[in-house]
Design an enzyme around this catalytic site. Structure first.
Site, PDB file in Angstrom:
ATOM      1  N   HIS A 152       0.957  -1.170   0.071  1.00 41.80           N
ATOM      2  CA  HIS A 152       0.002  -0.039  -0.107  1.00 41.80           C
ATOM      3  C   HIS A 152       0.879   1.137  -0.161  1.00 41.80           C
ATOM      4  O   HIS A 152       2.009   1.304   0.169  1.00 41.80           O
ATOM      5  CB  HIS A 152      -1.072  -0.050   1.181  1.00 41.80           C
ATOM      6  CG  HIS A 152      -0.205   0.007   2.654  1.00 41.80           C
ATOM      7  ND1 HIS A 152       0.328  -0.987   3.168  1.00 41.80           N
ATOM      8  CD2 HIS A 152       0.023   1.280   3.343  1.00 41.80           C
ATOM      9  CE1 HIS A 152       1.111  -0.556   4.176  1.00 41.80           C
ATOM     10  NE2 HIS A 152       0.607   0.566   4.397  1.00 41.80           N
TER      11      HIS A 152
ATOM     12  N   ASP B  74       0.616   4.877   2.012  1.00 38.37           N
ATOM     13  CA  ASP B  74      -0.161   5.336   3.277  1.00 38.37           C
ATOM     14  C   ASP B  74      -1.376   6.205   3.040  1.00 38.37           C
ATOM     15  O   ASP B  74      -1.441   7.070   2.175  1.00 38.37           O
ATOM     16  CB  ASP B  74       0.646   5.986   4.254  1.00 38.37           C
ATOM     17  CG  ASP B  74       1.531   4.889   5.109  1.00 38.37           C
ATOM     18  OD1 ASP B  74       1.180   3.927   4.903  1.00 38.37           O
ATOM     19  OD2 ASP B  74       2.502   5.146   5.405  1.00 38.37           O
TER      20      ASP B  74
ATOM     21  N   ARG C 294       5.908   5.649  14.123  1.00 35.05           N
ATOM     22  CA  ARG C 294       5.534   6.345  12.805  1.00 35.05           C
ATOM     23  C   ARG C 294       5.179   7.835  12.964  1.00 35.05           C
ATOM     24  O   ARG C 294       4.387   8.122  13.653  1.00 35.05           O
ATOM     25  CB  ARG C 294       4.477   5.409  11.964  1.00 35.05           C
ATOM     26  CG  ARG C 294       4.463   5.930  10.549  1.00 35.05           C
ATOM     27  CD  ARG C 294       3.529   5.080   9.675  1.00 35.05           C
ATOM     28  NE  ARG C 294       1.936   5.662   9.992  1.00 35.05           N
ATOM     29  CZ  ARG C 294       1.094   5.159   9.446  1.00 35.05           C
ATOM     30  NH1 ARG C 294       1.150   4.276   8.667  1.00 35.05           N
ATOM     31  NH2 ARG C 294      -0.182   5.801   9.668  1.00 35.05           N
TER      32      ARG C 294
ATOM     33  N   HIS D 154       4.867   0.129   0.311  1.00 31.09           N
ATOM     34  CA  HIS D 154       5.665  -0.933   1.243  1.00 31.09           C
ATOM     35  C   HIS D 154       4.642  -1.896   1.711  1.00 31.09           C
ATOM     36  O   HIS D 154       3.516  -1.701   1.743  1.00 31.09           O
ATOM     37  CB  HIS D 154       6.060   0.052   2.462  1.00 31.09           C
ATOM     38  CG  HIS D 154       5.047   0.928   3.217  1.00 31.09           C
ATOM     39  ND1 HIS D 154       4.354   2.168   2.587  1.00 31.09           N
ATOM     40  CD2 HIS D 154       4.468   0.929   4.325  1.00 31.09           C
ATOM     41  CE1 HIS D 154       3.307   2.535   3.381  1.00 31.09           C
ATOM     42  NE2 HIS D 154       3.507   1.757   4.553  1.00 31.09           N
TER      43      HIS D 154
END
Length: 280
Positions: free
Chosen positions: A100, A102, A269, A254
């Site tokens: 995907h 993000d 993150r 990723h």
């Protein structure tokens, strides 16, 4: 380039490791510019052995953009723009364990994401990255012509990806999260900084082409999903404590590999605000 900072590609397609810089220190404008140049060229850059407590991690991220909150999961109490990406020993499904880009289901998806490793299993838990520049550039001329005018509908409710965040929503959901986010973006995205074209659909979020049914869209989307993650378009990063990855969501996808059952893994993150995707 500064004497100490070195950029070493880790694969033929994308990805480079940057050494000779301590990210916990106040970086000069020249060093930030060098890192940004390497990031734009390689799509994802990696750093090792960085001592970055949350405040320093946030300070580093702010040199490259505006940190934003994730729509589904709460961040740290003291720093809500830092999201814990956690898989417990007892959990079977990992967070982000599907190819995907993000939050492509937002009207203005993020420019970039950063992850720093806090706890990692002894083996496993690598992250794969894929170049959407190469995914687009290797398509036939006829396919490029067909895709050029298409718009893709992206939804946060796609079954596979929502499953990868279920455990985190159970214990740390945001009170203001919507049930579903949906946004339409060009299938071929022009990168606002490099001017290069990238394929901007992904198996986690894209549900159909605008103006078509799910069934009509499915065969072409299936082909694109398989094509865009061919091994020669990818690189693989093995995490260690203090490792940091910084990738460009506008041209890279990723996938977090879920191969460490029975072990705990925690990364922090930060996502950086982006711009509305534009087509050719």
């Amino acid at each position: 380039m500064s004497q100490s900072l070195k950029v070493e590609p880790i694969a033929g397609a994308l990805g480079a490791e940057i050494t000779g810089v301590d990210l916990s220190k106040d970086l000069s404008d020249d060093t930030v510019a060098e890192i940004r140049r390497a990031w734009l060229e390689h799509q994802v850059v990696f750093f090792r052995d960085q001592d970055l407590p949350p405040a320093r991690f946030l300070a580093f991220a702010q040199r490259f953009g505006e940190p934003i909150e994730y729509p589904f999961v709460k961040g740290l109490d003291e720093m809500p723009k830092i999201i814990p990406v956690l898989k417990l020993e007892t959990e079977k499904i990992n967070f982000g364990g599907i190819w995907h880009s993000d939050t492509a289901y937002l009207d203005v998806p993020p420019m970039a994401s950063m992850l720093v490793a806090r706890e990692v299993p002894a083996t496993g838990g690598d992250t794969l990255f894929a170049s959407m520049y190469l995914a687009y550039e290797t398509l036939s001329a006829g396919m490029k012509r067909m895709l050029e005018g298409l718009v893709a509908v992206n939804s946060s409710a796609a079954a596979d990806v929502s499953r990868t965040r279920e455990d985190r929503i159970k214990d740390s959901a945001r009170a203001d999260a919507k049930k579903e986010y949906e946004a339409a973006h060009p299938v071929v995205r022009v990168h606002p900084e490099t001017g290069r074209r990238a394929l901007y659909v992904n198996t986690a979020h894209t549900v159909r082409f605008e103006g078509m049914t799910d069934e009509e869209s499915a065969p072409l989307l299936k082909y694109l999903y398989q094509h865009q993650v061919r091994p020669e378009f990818t690189c693989r990063f093995r995490w260690r404590l203090g490792s940091l990855a910084f990738w460009d969501n506008r041209c890279a996808q990723h996938n977090a590999v879920n191969d460490y059952q029975g072990h705990r893994r925690l990364l922090h993150r930060i996502t950086l605000a982006g711009d509305k995707p534009k087509g050719p």
